[in-house]
Design an enzyme around this catalytic site. Structure first.
Site, PDB file in Angstrom:
ATOM      1  N   GLU A 203       0.763  -1.070  -0.213  1.00  0.00           N
ATOM      2  CA  GLU A 203      -0.188   0.029  -0.170  1.00  0.00           C
ATOM      3  C   GLU A 203       1.068   1.388  -0.248  1.00  0.00           C
ATOM      4  OE1 GLU A 203      -2.641   0.042  -1.009  1.00  0.00           O
ATOM      5  OE2 GLU A 203      -4.468  -0.986   0.347  1.00  0.00           O
TER       6      GLU A 203
ATOM      7  N   THR B 204      -5.411   8.053  -5.461  1.00  0.00           N
ATOM      8  CA  THR B 204      -5.070   7.309  -4.187  1.00  0.00           C
ATOM      9  C   THR B 204      -4.142   8.988  -3.086  1.00  0.00           C
ATOM     10  OG1 THR B 204      -5.845   5.139  -3.860  1.00  0.00           O
ATOM     11  CG2 THR B 204      -4.533   6.185  -2.341  1.00  0.00           C
TER      12      THR B 204
END
Length: 314
Positions: free
Chosen positions: A126, A178
């Site tokens: 991530e 993101t």
């Protein structure tokens, strides 16, 4: 010495639970094939058309596997990835790659690592995607169902009850990165706003535990993140209002967007919500994908494997 895994899509934040709540979806899911190799390190092969990086340090699955191999030195792993979860969709594409990779690798290594270890490794993936190690997609992807990330330092994952719920997700064909969605967030929150948010997080957790659908619906409000991020998603307010009118309990932005999710008690309601979502984007002339699905209570699943091997740690 090979394994095939299915890694599900996920919804992070669950409206009011920014970075601490998430749940897994029954579909879509990525398919990943992993095998041990004679050459230490990570080899990545894409079997889809998304043209993602194959350099391990720049690939989400690669970042997660490199973290795992730091605690299993001398091992070589090849991973072939066929993504059904579109990158940038807001339904945990990067988490599926990271979580699927470490679950597959762990299966090849006779499951020597715990689920908490796998969350820790996958968070490095991530970080490749967003610059931040967060677990609100990773945890539900690995554990299944709804998860609460009470803390990431130290890591503390709490699986929550998952009452029968239908999920409708619309993915408008726009891009929201993101990293960009995180960059616009405010760094300070007024205390009265924080108090209202804490009440909703507690109410949502209580609603899930009690299977109190009315409480779940009342708690699906976000006073901190949604007001800022929603400006990046055309039609957001209209979709939310139309979904509520169609009978949804509530919902909001999935992860960092652009996908929007809604929860419903019944399948018929979830499909009516899908039609309402589609109608909004048809009026706006924005292409979209819509999913009507359930929550996935298993998480990443090994669907096929050959002989495992015990490789000693050095």
């Amino acid at each position: 010495m090979s394994v095939t895994v299915l890694a599900p899509a996920t919804v992070a934040n669950m409206v009011c639970g920014f970075d601490v709540l998430g749940f897994a979806l029954a579909e879509p899911a990525d398919t990943m094939h992993l095998r041990l190799t004679d050459t230490p390190g990570v080899t990545i092969i894409n079997e889809d058309d998304f043209d993602l990086p194959t350099e391990p340090t720049r690939n989400v699955a690669g970042g997660a596997l490199l973290a795992l191999l730091r605690e299993a030195p001398g091992v070589g792993i090849e991973v072939r990835i066929n993504k059904a979860i579109r990158p940038g969709s807001g339904i945990g594409s990067s988490a599926a790659s990271a979580a699927g990779a470490v679950v597959g690798a762990n299966a090849l290594l006779n499951n020597r690592f715990s689920k908490e270890d796998l969350v820790r490794f996958a968070m490095f993936g991530e970080e490749v995607a967003s610059g931040v190690q967060h677990a609100d997609n990773i945890a539900p992807c690995l554990y299944g169902g709804v998860t609460l990330i009470r803390s990431t330092a130290p890591l503390d994952i709490v699986p929550l009850p998952t009452p029968p719920l239908w999920v409708t997700v619309v993915h408008p064909q726009i891009e929201v990165k993101t990293a960009d969605a995180r960059a616009i967030l405010k760094r300070q929150v007024p205390l009265p706003t924080a108090i209202r948010q804490w009440g909703n997080v507690g109410g949502l957790v209580a609603g899930l535990c009690l299977q109190d659908y009315n409480l779940i619906g009342r708690a699906l409000e976000d006073f901190i993140v949604e007001p800022v991020r929603s400006i990046l998603i055309p039609g957001f307010a209209e979709v939310k209002a139309a979904s509520r009118e169609a009978g949804a309990l509530g919902g909001g932005i999935s992860g960092s967007g652009p996908s929007i999710f809604m929860l419903s008690q019944e399948e018929a309601t979830a499909r009516a919500v899908a039609a309402a979502m589609q109608a909004v984007y048809d009026r706006l002339s924005i292409a979209q994908f819509t999913y009507v699905t359930r929550m996935n209570t298993e998480g990443v699943r090994v669907v096929r494997s050959t002989e495992q091997v015990e490789i000693p740690l050095f």
